[in-house]
Design an enzyme around this catalytic site. Sequence first.
Site, mmCIF file in Angstrom:
data_model
loop_
_atom_site.group_PDB
_atom_site.id
_atom_site.type_symbol
_atom_site.label_atom_id
_atom_site.label_comp_id
_atom_site.label_asym_id
_atom_site.label_seq_id
_atom_site.Cartn_x
_atom_site.Cartn_y
_atom_site.Cartn_z
ATOM 1 N N TRP A 99 -2.629 -4.573 11.799
ATOM 2 C CA TRP A 99 -3.152 -5.342 10.650
ATOM 3 C C TRP A 99 -2.847 -6.820 10.807
ATOM 4 C CZ3 TRP A 99 -6.709 -2.570 8.872
ATOM 5 C CH2 TRP A 99 -6.573 -1.188 8.697
ATOM 6 N N ASP A 166 0.682 -9.954 3.500
ATOM 7 C CA ASP A 166 -0.084 -8.736 3.308
ATOM 8 C C ASP A 166 0.920 -7.654 2.896
ATOM 9 O OD1 ASP A 166 -1.454 -6.360 3.502
ATOM 10 O OD2 ASP A 166 -2.168 -6.669 5.560
ATOM 11 N N LYS A 190 -2.821 2.269 -1.033
ATOM 12 C CA LYS A 190 -1.562 2.752 -0.479
ATOM 13 C C LYS A 190 -0.531 3.010 -1.581
ATOM 14 C CE LYS A 190 -3.467 1.822 3.535
ATOM 15 N NZ LYS A 190 -3.519 0.474 4.047
HETATM 16 C C1 LIG Z 1 -4.494 -0.302 5.048
HETATM 17 C C2 LIG Z 1 -4.056 -1.673 5.341
HETATM 18 C C3 LIG Z 1 -4.962 -2.748 5.469
HETATM 19 C C4 LIG Z 1 -6.453 -2.566 5.375
HETATM 20 O O1 LIG Z 1 -6.851 -2.357 4.086
HETATM 21 P P1 LIG Z 1 -8.394 -2.238 3.690
HETATM 22 O O2 LIG Z 1 -8.314 -2.217 2.199
HETATM 23 O O3 LIG Z 1 -8.895 -0.970 4.296
HETATM 24 O O4 LIG Z 1 -9.111 -3.420 4.214
HETATM 25 C C5 LIG Z 1 -4.441 -4.006 5.697
HETATM 26 N N1 LIG Z 1 -3.125 -4.216 5.817
HETATM 27 C C6 LIG Z 1 -2.228 -3.218 5.716
HETATM 28 C C7 LIG Z 1 -0.765 -3.525 5.849
HETATM 29 C C8 LIG Z 1 -2.662 -1.923 5.480
HETATM 30 O O5 LIG Z 1 -1.773 -0.923 5.365
#
Ligand SMILES: *Cc1c(COP(=O)(O)O)cnc(C)c1O
Length: 355
Positions: A99, A166, A190
Amino acid sequence: MKKHNFYAGPSILSEYTLTKTAEAIKDFAGTGLSILEISHRSKEFTAVIENAASLVKELLEIPEGYSVLFLGGGASMQFCMVPYNLLNKKAGYLDTGTWANKAIKEAKLFGEVDVVASSKEANYTYIPKDFVIPADADYFHFTTNNTIYGTEIRKDLDSPVPLVADMSSDIFSRPVDVSKYNVIYAGAQKNLAPAGVTIAIVKEEALGHVDRVIPTMLDYRTHSSKGSMFNTPPVLPIFSALKTLEWYKELGGVKKLEEMDKAKAAALYDAIDSSKLFVGTANADDRSIMNVCFVMKPEYAELEKEFIDFATSKGIVGIKGHRSVGGFRASLYNAMPMSSVQVLIDAMKEFEKNH
Ligand SMILES: *Cc1c(COP(=O)(O)O)cnc(C)c1O
């Protein structure tokens, strides 16, 4: 049979969130209409989005001067919105996994990107420590929890420039000093709600300093000036998010959630560390309390499939590891009860006894 849901995302939601969401799909706030078929500008839904924003502020103790936005496009769209809005000349990024890499790739479209450190050479099994954040950067971006590799940074880094993070897979699992950040973002699927909404916590003062023209929908100011109602927001995921946030508050807030998350992770890591069959993949100092990654020891590698089948027979779902790590990954998000973690631990012990 009761299922124990260890999926990495979309992932487990609380019984409270699921029940309240199901009810609102039938009859939302006594309107006699489904939440799926009511105007996002109705007073009933306006209350939902306002309450959700204020609960995010309350739970994370967000200081004045920040907006809480509910956006579409997933965390992946934030990989581009962040540099679009904040990167004038240069930004620092930490490369801790897939990511982080995707975020770096987008940032490079907008300016100079200083990747201060990477653990790629070790398949991201650790968090780099001795890096220097450039003092002339517009911001420093990092991924707090590396969902795929099971490593985590559980602190707000010291930095000469504002942070951007993030927090998709560990938001609401600890108190955060939001004042250190220009932007915090998190896809909901998540640790909060069904897929479809992304939370962005944005410092107002940080906006409006780039020279480029920003397309309307990608400009944070568009959404902050309209309370995330510039266009139709993802109504149902926002409703579910509100229910999860209410549940978090009821449980005692993020400090309490952190305590519970740490206890769950400690129990599972203990079982892995004391096992003859299993071994963890992440560096012990850096391992995540949200995503626990482990594999069979090399001499037992051929038992992997058998263990997945055995776990499945106990109602355990979603523990197959990501293809870039292999083995197993147990995601222990906030909604995961200790009782399900115990079922997994018992299954591991029983499997070990049989072999
Ligand atoms: C799942 C995830 C993403 C991607 O998320 P989307 O909503 O599918 O774009 C980005 N960063 C992290 C840390 C993730 O776990």
